[in-house]
Write a protein that holds these residues in place. Structure first.
Motif, mmCIF file in Angstrom:
data_model
loop_
_atom_site.group_PDB
_atom_site.id
_atom_site.type_symbol
_atom_site.label_atom_id
_atom_site.label_comp_id
_atom_site.label_asym_id
_atom_site.label_seq_id
_atom_site.Cartn_x
_atom_site.Cartn_y
_atom_site.Cartn_z
ATOM 1 N N ASN A 11 -4.259 0.444 -2.159
ATOM 2 C CA ASN A 11 -4.048 -0.854 -1.527
ATOM 3 C C ASN A 11 -3.965 -1.942 -2.589
ATOM 4 O O ASN A 11 -4.369 -1.741 -3.735
ATOM 5 N N SER B 129 0.831 -1.202 0.000
ATOM 6 C CA SER B 129 0.000 0.000 0.000
ATOM 7 C C SER B 129 0.866 1.251 0.000
ATOM 8 O O SER B 129 1.992 1.247 0.494
ATOM 9 N N GLN C 73 -5.435 6.753 -1.361
ATOM 10 C CA GLN C 73 -4.992 5.550 -0.663
ATOM 11 C C GLN C 73 -5.005 4.401 -1.661
ATOM 12 O O GLN C 73 -6.044 4.114 -2.252
#
Length: 122
Positions: free
Chosen positions: A84, A17, A82
């Motif tokens: 991931n 991540s 973000q």
């Protein structure tokens, strides 16, 4: 003068991540669209995700849906991505952009940052 400055890129192994940030100055995020794009050498710049800063509605490209999350912090005038479950095919230079229209077309955005490199190894 509007300035967008990305940070948070780096190298990570597949499955890892990263969180990208885009600090905006000279630009009020409220009531506008902001987006993340990415580009690899020799290819067109690709829209990844956008957010309408008025109601926080979001849109994602199919290639990142369920793995990436776009968000903002109005108090800090900062946009985030973000990321991931990263894959090698996510490797690219990532750019943040700001504009008045909501889409994942490059032409919809007037202001651009300089980019931050993301490299995902297998």
């Amino acid at each position: 003068q509007v300035q967008l400055v990305e940070s948070g890129g780096g190298s990570v192994q597949a499955g890892g991540s990263l969180r990208l940030s885009c600090a905006a100055s000279g630009y009020t995020m409220g009531g506008n669209y902001m987006a993340w794009f990415r580009q690899v050498p020799g290819k067109e710049r690709e829209g990844v995700a956008n957010i309408y800063t008025g109601d926080l509605s979001t849109y994602y490209a199919d290639s990142v849906k369920g793995r990436f999350t776009i968000s903002q912090d109005n108090a800090k005038n900062t946009l985030y991505l973000q990321m991931n479950s990263l894959k090698p095919e996510d490797t690219a230079m990532y750019y943040c952009a700001a504009g008045l229209y909501g889409s994942l077309y490059r032409s919809a955005y007037k202001y651009w940052g300089q980019g931050t490199q993301v490299t995902v190894s297998s």
